[in-house]
Write an enzyme that holds these catalytic residues in place. Structure first.
Site, PDB file in Angstrom:
ATOM      1  N   CYS A   1      42.592  44.173  35.169  1.00 60.69           N
ATOM      2  CA  CYS A   1      42.525  45.624  35.325  1.00 60.69           C
ATOM      3  C   CYS A   1      42.383  46.086  36.764  1.00 60.69           C
ATOM      4  O   CYS A   1      42.368  47.281  37.036  1.00 60.69           O
ATOM      5  CB  CYS A   1      41.431  46.167  34.424  1.00 60.69           C
ATOM      6  SG  CYS A   1      41.780  45.700  32.698  1.00 60.69           S
TER       7      CYS A   1
ATOM      8  N   HIS B   1      37.039  53.585  38.916  1.00 65.25           N
ATOM      9  CA  HIS B   1      37.586  52.764  37.835  1.00 65.25           C
ATOM     10  C   HIS B   1      37.309  53.492  36.513  1.00 65.25           C
ATOM     11  O   HIS B   1      38.175  53.576  35.660  1.00 65.25           O
ATOM     12  CB  HIS B   1      36.967  51.372  37.875  1.00 65.25           C
ATOM     13  CG  HIS B   1      37.654  50.385  37.000  1.00 65.25           C
ATOM     14  ND1 HIS B   1      38.990  50.103  37.113  1.00 65.25           N
ATOM     15  CD2 HIS B   1      37.199  49.619  35.978  1.00 65.25           C
ATOM     16  CE1 HIS B   1      39.326  49.203  36.200  1.00 65.25           C
ATOM     17  NE2 HIS B   1      38.267  48.902  35.499  1.00 65.25           N
TER      18      HIS B   1
ATOM     19  N   HIS C   1      43.115  53.503  29.793  1.00 68.19           N
ATOM     20  CA  HIS C   1      42.989  52.383  30.715  1.00 68.19           C
ATOM     21  C   HIS C   1      44.343  51.681  30.744  1.00 68.19           C
ATOM     22  O   HIS C   1      44.665  50.904  29.854  1.00 68.19           O
ATOM     23  CB  HIS C   1      41.890  51.437  30.247  1.00 68.19           C
ATOM     24  CG  HIS C   1      41.518  50.422  31.279  1.00 68.19           C
ATOM     25  ND1 HIS C   1      42.401  50.002  32.262  1.00 68.19           N
ATOM     26  CD2 HIS C   1      40.369  49.751  31.512  1.00 68.19           C
ATOM     27  CE1 HIS C   1      41.795  49.116  33.030  1.00 68.19           C
ATOM     28  NE2 HIS C   1      40.572  48.946  32.606  1.00 68.19           N
TER      29      HIS C   1
END
Lengths: 338, 412
Positions: B171, B302, B337
């Site tokens: 990620c 994030h 995400h």
């Protein structure tokens, strides 16, 4: 800055360590050269049974590829190497071609076949992605610097070396643990077969300590090889692979100021050397013929091959590693082995 | 500080980008989605979710990435590779860059990803269950490896002389790709780069994180008191980077400068991020950019929407920026995400904010959390003069990366 490889560790179907690997190369050299493609042994690293490991730090991980990577990195990093290396200046670059696919397919299969679709094995989830080994190795050896995972088919080992070199030239780390691994499992073999890969699948892991030449010398480590050039390209059709690879070789030789005739040893991934006529005077060693198709670990093992045979004068000096993957990657690495 | 060397080498700028996301595709679509504060969460449509009590994600259901492709024939790459290639095609168009004009120059193609061609992996598992492992179809077997994502971009753009690498650092991978390209350009190893990330929403990922109770049931709500997990999104974000000199020489419009980058690793707990290391990474990127914390106008967090991440990240932001940090926005509420694309999506959003004078909001926000003492720009885009932005990324396993972007006027 001169980028050098100052240490190496590996496990291959020939056994754990560079000794058995070197013995396999010797056997091939004695036999008058490698066997034709398709007759290599392939297979697993039978000696590696992490569940039975007697190591002081037993390997207990969710999957075999990470266990292989950890054990190989452990062999690369004796305590004195780590002691002289601040944790936040320790970089790691690891690569593979297919890791995570086997674990992912298990998870999807369980979701499709069990009474409830969420009845999967939670411990498997982190091993479904490709950075699992890199993260586990960082935790195990306190590698707090840059930590990257790369994948580029059978050229992965060259991509990892290039990433590592760039970390050094940009000053982002003092040295880099750089390697590639691939485990053998039924799904990987089935996917390769369905995709038309002819060579028998093999597993292995190979890791290098990559650092500036000055640092290797300061720490009393040998310069196993200097990385003179790394070049890569992409071909859209298999028919273009030869031309793209030849372009990378030309650029690599230019960058190193070398002539094709200077290359003592050529280590191709397959039979792509047929198109590199200017290198016809070089000795040829085919790693894939010795151990089989290592997929993402292949190029790292080709580098290891060049280093392993450098104790024989005719095979020492300029070594060219070439990699071609049916997915479209082509690349080469020019080493000066000592 | 893990990246103690100051920035040096050639300056690097962004001259184009391409986006696929659940709130909009292409420059205009993504810009409109960010300004309006859309939320792209919807019931999963890509595969059969029977048996799950909830099944929402940020997919891009109407998207056919292949319609953007000019060179790649249909079916040759999986949906994720096709999205990377489509976003790359949009990016070079946006940059006014004819790829043929740089064909003989050294270039980099770097694509970040978490799950690679995850839909093809799912499909192979389905064949295994139905017909057996010896019946895998050749087309799926040939296109399943993640290394093909960067190949797809290079093939679509007709670029044979590039260093093409896929970076599966989960990620944080989109930011890793931008950073890797930045270093190559600074170093003189390449003159231009096509970099970013791509991912989709697979059964594998959904079943796994559903089981771990990490997947939010309805939507992603970063920094909210009642946030209850992340939710994966689909999409791609690709940027064209060039050295400043290269961009000027061809008269390109400069959208922003990539001023700094840093990456480090927690090397601690595999899933619980380390506040101190995350703060060091952001500080390292500012140092790399020769920027002071006081110059930063916005942090693109994030911001996953998990209890752990958002509290940790809020604390790390205050460690770096002090008691009065700049606004901290979390795109994942809008686009989900997007995994390997998350960092590049955030870079693109930051650049759009710079060039259109706004900060994209953190949508789905209802109740402040004392554990997250940041101004998250709740729900509504905010007019703002953005000159310097930080994009923060984390990957499970402890992989951290941060990118510093500057407004084009400072590169002028």
């Amino acid at each position: 800055m001169r980028t050098v490889i100052s240490a190496m560790s590996l496990m291959s179907p020939a056994g754990i360590g560079t000794g058995p690997f070197r013995a396999a190369i010797d056997a091939a050299l004695l036999a008058g050269g490698p066997q034709p493609l398709g007759e290599a042994p392939g297979g697993r690293v039978e000696d590696f049974r992490p569940e039975e490991s007697a190591s002081a730090r037993p390997v207990r991980l969710a999957d075999r590829p990470s266990a292989m990577a950890i054990a190989t990195v452990e062999a690369l990093l004796p305590d004195d190497v780590l002691a002289a290396w601040p944790p936040d200046r320790r970089a790691l670059v690891l690569g593979s071609g297919a890791s995570g696919i086997d674990q992912s397919m298990t998870l999807t299969r369980d979701s499709l076949t069990r009474p409830r679709p969420d009845n999967i094995t939670p411990a498997l989830v982190p091993a479904c992605v490709m950075n699992y080994a890199s993260a586990q190795a960082a935790i195990r050896f306190d590698l707090r610097g840059p930590n990257a995972t790369v994948t580029a088919g059978r050229a992965t080992g060259l991509a990892a070396l290039r990433y590592a070199r760039r970390l050094l030239t940009r000053g982002r780390a003092d040295a880099v643990v750089c390697g590639a691994y691939e485990d053998l499992n039924d799904r990987r073999a089935a996917i390769a077969e369905a995709a038309g890969i002819k060579a028998p699948p093999a597993e292995g892991c190979c890791a290098f300590l990559v650092e500036p030449g000055t640092r290797a010398r300061a720490h009393g480590r040998p310069e196993l090889a200097e990385v003179l050039a790394l070049e890569s390209g992409v071909f859209a059709e298999p028919a273009d692979a030869g031309a793209v690879l030849a372009g990378t070789v030309r650029r690599a030789l230019d960058r190193a100021g070398a002539d094709p005739g200077d290359v003592a040893l050529l280590v191709p991934s397959g039979d792509e050397d047929a198109g590199l006529g200017a290198l016809r005077d070089a000795r040829v060693l085919r790693t894939a013929d010795l151990v089989g198709d290592l997929h993402g670990a292949a190029a790292a093992f080709q580098v290891a091959t060049a280093i392993a045979v450098a104790d024989e004068a005719p095979l020492r000096g300029l070594a060219l590693i070439t990699a071609v993957d049916p997915d479209g990657q082509a690349g080469c690495c020019l080493l000066h082995t000592r | 500080m893990s990246n103690a060397q100051p920035a040096a080498g050639r300056r690097v700028v962004v001259t184009g980008f391409g986006v696929i996301s659940s709130i909009g595709t292409g420059r205009a679509g993504f810009l409109a989605g960010l300004r309006e504060g859309r939320c792209g969460a919807a019931p999963i449509s890509g595969w059969d979710t029977t048996g799950f009590a909830h099944s929402t994600a940020y997919e891009v259901p109407g998207l056919d990435p292949e319609k953007y492709l000019r060179r790649i024939e249909p079916g040759r790459f999986g949906r994720v590779g096709a999205q990377a290639a489509a976003a790359a095609r949009m990016a070079v168009d946006d940059a006014g860059l004819d790829p043929a004009s740089v064909r003989d120059e050294p270039g980099v193609v770097a694509v970040g990803t978490t799950c690679g061609e995850s839909l093809d992996v799912d499909a192979l598992a389905g064949v295994e269950v139905r017909d057996g492992l010896d019946r895998l179809p050749a087309d799926l077997a040939r296109r399943v490896h993640a290394g093909r994502l960067s190949v797809a971009v290079a093939v679509e753009l007709g670029l044979p002389n590039v260093e093409a690498v896929t970076i599966p650092t989960v990620c944080a991978a989109g930011s890793y790709a931008v950073g890797h390209a930045l270093d190559a350009l600074r170093d003189g190893e390449a003159d231009y780069a096509i970099c970013g990330g791509a991912d989709s929403v697979s059964r594998m990922a959904f079943a796994g994180f559903y089981r771990l109770r990490a997947w939010a049931p309805e939507k992603c709500s970063p920094f909210d008191l009642d946030r209850n997990g992340f939710m994966f999104g689909e999409g791609a974000g690709m940027l064209v980077l060039e050295t400043l000199e290269h961009a000027r020489r061809r008269g390109a419009t400069i959208h922003a400068e990539v001023a700094g980058f840093a990456l480090n690793c927690d090397a601690g707990h595999p899933t619980r991020p380390d506040r101190e290391r995350v703060a060091q990474c952001m500080a390292g990127a500012l140092h790399d950019a020769s920027a002071g914390a006081g110059e930063v106008d916005v942090v693109f967090a994030h911001g996953t929407g998990t209890k752990l991440n958002d509290a940790m990240e809020s604390a790390a932001v205050r460690d770096v920026f002090g008691d009065h940090p700049p606004p901290v926005t979390a795109l994942k509420a809008m686009i989900g995400h997007t995994q390997g694309a998350a960092g590049s999506h955030a870079c693109i959003a930051a650049i759009l904010g710079m060039n259109h004078d706004f900060i994209p909001p953190t949508v789905n926000f209802t109740t402040p959390d004392p554990e997250c003492p940041v101004d998250c720009v709740p729900n509504v885009a905010r007019p703002a003069r953005v000159r310097t932005a930080v994009v923060n990324s984390l990957g499970v396993g402890g992989n951290n990366a941060a990118v510093v972007l500057r407004h084009a006027e400072v590169a002028a």
